[in-house]
Design an enzyme around this catalytic site. Structure first.
Site, PDB file in Angstrom:
ATOM      1  N   CYS A   2       7.669 -37.100   1.824  1.00 58.55           N
ATOM      2  CA  CYS A   2       6.998 -36.673   0.934  1.00 58.55           C
ATOM      3  C   CYS A   2       5.573 -36.584   0.692  1.00 58.55           C
ATOM      4  CB  CYS A   2       7.641 -37.712  -0.256  1.00 58.55           C
ATOM      5  SG  CYS A   2       9.197 -38.008  -0.487  1.00 58.55           S
TER       6      CYS A   2
HETATM    7  N1  GLN Z   1      10.132 -38.276   2.329  1.00 60.37           N
HETATM    8  C1  GLN Z   1      10.012 -39.372   1.874  1.00 60.37           C
HETATM    9  O1  GLN Z   1       8.920 -40.008   1.854  1.00 60.37           O
HETATM   10  C2  GLN Z   1      11.128 -40.372   1.466  1.00 60.37           C
HETATM   11  C3  GLN Z   1      11.086 -40.959   0.460  1.00 60.37           C
HETATM   12  C4  GLN Z   1      12.240 -41.822   0.024  1.00 60.37           C
HETATM   13  N2  GLN Z   1      12.614 -42.784   1.357  1.00 60.37           N
HETATM   14  C5  GLN Z   1      13.440 -40.769  -0.102  1.00 60.37           C
HETATM   15  O2  GLN Z   1      14.522 -40.894   0.495  1.00 60.37           O
HETATM   16  O3  GLN Z   1      13.507 -40.238  -1.324  1.00 60.37           O
END
Ligand code: GLN
Length: 564
Positions: A2
Site C-alpha cells: 500500500c
Molecule cells: N499492501 C499492504 O500494505 C497490505 C495491507 C493489508 N495487509 C491488506 O492486505 O490489505
C-alpha cells in the site's frame, strides 16, 4: 504494497503550488496500491489561534492481500483515520476472512492514551508503516516497524516549504521538499491542536520510546532483540534442531487469498544461493501443491562484462564457475549465453534442478528475466526517483536488480533447454532472503572481525548489523519493489526468527576459522543440509549486483559515490 501520503499545512497557505506537489506525490504512491485509492481531508482549529485552521490530507492506496471484502484506504470512522501499509503476522488473531488493516483500526479506536497506542504496536509483529489520526485528542501518530521493513519518508516544514509531509515514496528529487527516511527508533506523536504559528516550523517531532518498560514480556515486538554477548564455550553444539522447530514461515502462510488456482500467488527473488533456496523450500511446505511458485532470476546485459568475455578475460570467474557456465550454456539458446549467462543465472538453473528433485510435485516456474542494456539505461530515471533519497552508485545497482526482478516479466521453459515462452509473473508477494548474512555472520567482514579481534569483535559486528538494518537498505528496496504493485517479505527478518538467532551463542551460528562456504552462516548451511538442500548448502556468498551483473555497466565507479 500500500502507499501512504499525508500532508499538514495552514489553510491560508499558497495552495496552488502545494496542490501540484500533492498530486505528484499521490500519483507516485498510487502505483503501490492498484486495488483502490482514497483521500480524506480533516480541518483542525488550533487551540491558541482559532482564527486560522490546519488542513490534514490523508491519501492511501491499497494492494489488498488479506480478507474477503473489498478494502478502501484510508480506513476512516467518526473522523479517526488510519493509513496502513503493512502485515500483521503475529500478536493479533486475524482470521483468513479478515483484513489486518481493518482489524488494527478497530483496535486503535478503542484506545485513548499515547502509551496504549505505543503498547499495541509493541505487541504486533510484521512489516509496517502507518499514519493514525485520533480525532478525539487531535493527535497524529506515525511510525515504521522496528526493523524498517516498510518505507516512510518525512519532510519537516522549512521557510521555503512550510508544510509537513509523510509519504511511502517520493516523486524523486524536487526542490519543494527535503525527504528523509523516518527513524524506526520511536513512535511519533504530534499534537495537532497545539501547533501555533510561532512554531510553524515543527522542527522537533515529539517521539515516544517504543516500549514503556524493558521487562514487560507482553510486548515482545517493541524492538529487535540484542545479540547474545556471551563468549563461546567449546562444548556447545549447533542448534540446527532448534532452528528447524523455529522455522516460522508467516510470510508464506499469509499469501493473499485473492487469485486463481494455477497462477502463482507467491514468487521468490531467486539467485539459487543458500538464502533464497532455503526460504523457497520452506514456502513450498505452506503453499498448496497445485499452485506453481515463481522463481524470479534476473540477468543484465552488461557491456563491460560482455567485452571482457569477448577479450578472453572472464572477470575473476573461477574454474568451477566456468565449467558450470559451460554446462548451462549448452542448455540455453545462443543469445542467452552471450549476454545473460551471469553467475546468478548459472546457480539459479542448477538450484532449480535440486528443488525439482526434492519437490517433484510442484511446478517451479524458473523465470529468466533478461534485461538488455538499453532497457536498463532507460529505466534509470524511474528507478532513481523511486529510491530517493537513497542515491549512491551502489543503491542504483541494487535497485536496478530489484526493480527488474520484481517486475517479473521474462520467459520460462517447459523443460531445460526447451524453447523459451514469454511469461509475466502475477504473484503479488515476493519473498526475499535478505537478513541471513546479518544475523548468521555471512559477510567477509565477520571473518575479518574474528581475525583482528577474536569472538568479541564478531559479537560486536553482529550487533552492529542488527542496529543498522533499519537504515541500510530496507526502505529503499521497499520503495523500488512496491512500485509494481507487489510487496516483498523477508522471512529471515521476522522478529521471531531474529530473536531466536540473536540469542544463540555466536559459535553456534558461524565459525570464522572454517573455510568460506562452510564457516559463514554455518547454522543455516547445516539446516539446509538437513532439509536435503545439499548443493545449496555449499554455495558461497555473492552480492546480488555482481551475481546479476547490474553493477558497473560502464566503468569502475565506487559504490559509495553519489550518482551524477
Ligand atoms: N499492501 C499492504 O500494505 C497490505 C495491507 C493489508 N495487509 C491488506 O492486505 O490489505
Amino acid at each position: 504494497m500500500c502507499g501512504i501520503c499525508f500532508s499538514l499545512r495552514w489553510g491560508d497557505a499558497d495552495n496552488e503550488q502545494f496542490e501540484d506537489l500533492s498530486r505528484k506525490l499521490q500519483v507516485a504512491n498510487a502505483a503501490r496500491g492498484p486495488d483502490a485509492q482514497g483521500l480524506h481531508k480533516a480541518y483542525v482549529k488550533p487551540a491558541v489561534d482559532p482564527s486560522s485552521h490546519l488542513v490534514l490530507e490523508f491519501y492511501a492506496s491499497e494492494l489488498r492481500l488479506r480478507g474477503e471484502g473489498a478494502v478502501v484506504q484510508p480506513h476512516e470512522k467518526d473522523d479517526d483515520v488510519l493509513c496502513w501499509n503493512g502485515e500483521i503476522f503475529d500478536g493479533m488473531d486475524i482470521s483468513p476472512e479478515e483484513n489486518d488493516g481493518a482489524r488494527l483500526f478497530e483496535q486503535l479506536r478503542r484506545l485513548d492514551t499515547p502509551g496504549q497506542i505505543r503498547d499495541l504496536f509493541a505487541s504486533i509483529e510484521g512489516p509496517y508503516a502507518f499514519v493514525y489520526y485520533q480525532a478525539s485528542s487531535q493527535r497524529l501518530f506515525f511510525a515504521r516497524d522496528p526493523l524498517g521493513r516498510r518505507s516512510l519518508l518525512i519532510h519537516k516544514p522549512s521557510p521555503a516549504s512550510p508544510y509537513f509531509l509523510l509519504a511511502s515514496v517520493s516523486a524523486g528529487a524536487d526542490p519543494r521538499y527535503e525527504f528523509d527516511e523516518l527513524s524506526t527508533e520511536h513512535i511519533y506523536c504530534l499534537d495537532i491542536h497545539r501547533i501555533t504559528r510561532a512554531d510553524e516550523l515543527i522542527l522537533e517531532i515529539p517521539a515516544m520510546a517504543r516500549r514503556a518498560s524493558s521487562t514487560d514480556p507482553s510486548k515482545p515486538f517493541a524492538e529487535p532483540s540484542k545479540v547474545n554477548p556471551s563468549m563461546p564455550s567449546p562444548e556447545e553444539s549447533p542448534s540446527v534442531t532448534a532452528l528447524d522447530q523455529k522455522r516460522h514461515a508467516p510470510c508464506a502462510e499469509h499469501t493473499p487469498s485473492i487469485g486463481r488456482k494455477g497462477h502463482a500467488r507467491l514468487a521468490v527473488l531467486f539467485s539459487g544461493g543458500i538464502d533464497s533456496t532455503v526460504i523457497t523450500f520452506l514456502a513450498h511446505r505452506y503453499i498448496p501443491l497445485d499452485e506453481p511458485i515463481d522463481l524470479l532470476n534476473v540477468a543484465f546485459e552488461n557491456p563491460r562484462k560482455v567485452k571482457m568475455q569477448a577479450e578472453g578475460n572472464l572477470g575473476g570467474v573461477s574454474k568451477k564457475q566456468r565449467k558450470a557456465r559451460e554446462r548451462a550454456a549448452k542448455r540455453t539458446d545462443e543469445a542467452t549465453c552471450t549476454s545473460y549467462d551471469v553467475p546468478d543465472r548459472v546457480t539459479g538453473l542448477q538450484e532449480v534442478e535440486e528443488l525439482r528433485r526434492l519437490c517433484p510435485e510442484r511446478i517451479w516456474n524458473f523465470v529468466e528475466i533478461n534485461v538488455p542494456y538499453e532497457e536498463s539505461q532507460s529505466a534509470r530515471p524511474t528507478i532513481e526517483s523511486l529510491m530517493w533519497p537513497a542515491r549512491t552508485v551502489m543503491d542504483m545497482s541494487l535497485a536496478l536488480a530489484l526493480y527488474f526482478a520484481s517486475q517479473g516479466a521474462g520467459q520460462v521453459r517447459n523443460s531445460p533447454g526447451a524453447e523459451p515462452i514469454s511469461y509475466a509473473s502475477t504473484a503479488r508477494v515476493l519473498l526475499n532472503g535478505l537478513g541471513s548474512d546479518e544475523l548468521l555472520g555471512g559477510y567477509g567482514r565477520h571473518r575479518t572481525a574474528y581475525n583482528t579481534g577474536g569472538w568479541q569483535s564478531v559479537i560486536e559486528e553482529l550487533q552492529l548489523e542488527i542496529d543498522r538494518i533499519p537504515t541500510r537498505n530496507l526502505g529503499r528496496d521497499d520503495r523500488v519493489i512496491s512500485s509494481h504493485g507487489k510487496e516483498t517479505r523477508h522471512p529471515f527478518l521476522s522478529l521471531v526468527v531474529l530473536d531466536f538467532l540473536a540469542r544463540l551463542p555466536v559459535n553456534q551460528k558461524m565459525d570464522p576459522r572454517s573455510e568460506v562456504g562452510l564457516g559463514d552462516k554455518m547454522l543455516l548451511r547445516l539446516a539446509a543440509r538437513k532439509l536435503g538442500l545439499v548443493e545449496a548448502s555449499q554455495r558461497k556468498k555473492r552480492a546480488m549486483q555482481f551475481g546479476s551483473h547490474s553493477a558497473r555497466m560502464d566503468g569502475e565507479r565506487r559504490g559509495d559515490m553519489l550518482l551524477e
